[in-house]
Design a protein around this motif. Sequence first.
Motif, short mmCIF file in Angstrom:
data_model
loop_
_atom_site.label_atom_id
_atom_site.label_comp_id
_atom_site.label_asym_id
_atom_site.label_seq_id
_atom_site.Cartn_x
_atom_site.Cartn_y
_atom_site.Cartn_z
N TYR A 56 -9.66 34.70 -20.48
CA TYR A 56 -8.32 34.20 -20.16
C TYR A 56 -8.38 33.25 -18.97
O TYR A 56 -7.79 32.17 -19.00
N PHE A 57 -9.09 33.66 -17.91
CA PHE A 57 -9.17 32.81 -16.73
C PHE A 57 -9.91 31.51 -17.02
O PHE A 57 -9.54 30.45 -16.52
N GLY A 113 -13.56 40.21 -7.11
CA GLY A 113 -12.49 41.11 -6.68
C GLY A 113 -12.04 42.03 -7.80
O GLY A 113 -11.73 43.21 -7.57
N ILE A 114 -11.99 41.50 -9.02
CA ILE A 114 -11.62 42.32 -10.18
C ILE A 114 -12.67 43.40 -10.41
O ILE A 114 -12.33 44.56 -10.67
N VAL A 115 -13.94 43.04 -10.30
CA VAL A 115 -15.01 44.03 -10.48
C VAL A 115 -14.91 45.13 -9.43
O VAL A 115 -15.02 46.31 -9.74
N LEU A 140 -4.83 51.22 -14.58
CA LEU A 140 -4.89 50.30 -13.44
C LEU A 140 -4.09 49.03 -13.66
O LEU A 140 -3.38 48.58 -12.77
N ILE A 141 -4.23 48.44 -14.84
CA ILE A 141 -3.65 47.12 -15.05
C ILE A 141 -2.44 47.11 -15.97
O ILE A 141 -1.73 46.11 -16.04
N GLY A 142 -2.20 48.18 -16.70
CA GLY A 142 -1.11 48.19 -17.66
C GLY A 142 -1.59 47.76 -19.03
O GLY A 142 -2.76 47.44 -19.23
N PHE A 148 -1.06 40.81 -16.42
CA PHE A 148 -1.79 41.19 -15.21
C PHE A 148 -2.53 39.98 -14.65
O PHE A 148 -2.49 39.72 -13.45
N CYS A 149 -3.19 39.24 -15.53
CA CYS A 149 -3.93 38.04 -15.11
C CYS A 149 -2.98 37.00 -14.52
O CYS A 149 -3.29 36.39 -13.49
#
Length: 108
Positions: free
Chosen positions: A37-38, A54-56, A72-74, A80-81
């Motif tokens: 996505y990023f 940071g995500i890791v 954690l993220i839903g 979330f991204c």
Amino acid sequence: MGIQDIIEGKKQWRSHMARVKALPPDYQIVYKEMQKYFFKVGPTDLTDGTLLSGIVEFFEEGVTAGKGVLELIGNDVAAFCDDLIKDSRTNADIYQESISGNSGTAEK
């Protein structure tokens, strides 16, 4: 960018991916989807390496706490991204500026 910079960058990337591979399978799947996505959306500060690392780190803390990745993220990974990069300039912003003729920064 010299050859040493390239070699160091590859070492850092391999180290980063080793951390990802150490995560449980569900975390790995979500991480890879976020990474895609990023890379597609293209936040321009993605190249500095702090977003993905940071995500890791966030995921590693979640594993340590015994939480599932969706806790954690839903359920909506893209939302979330988007929240993570809401204040970042993206390639889409740059493209919009280029077709509108504005040379300034996009408002977000």
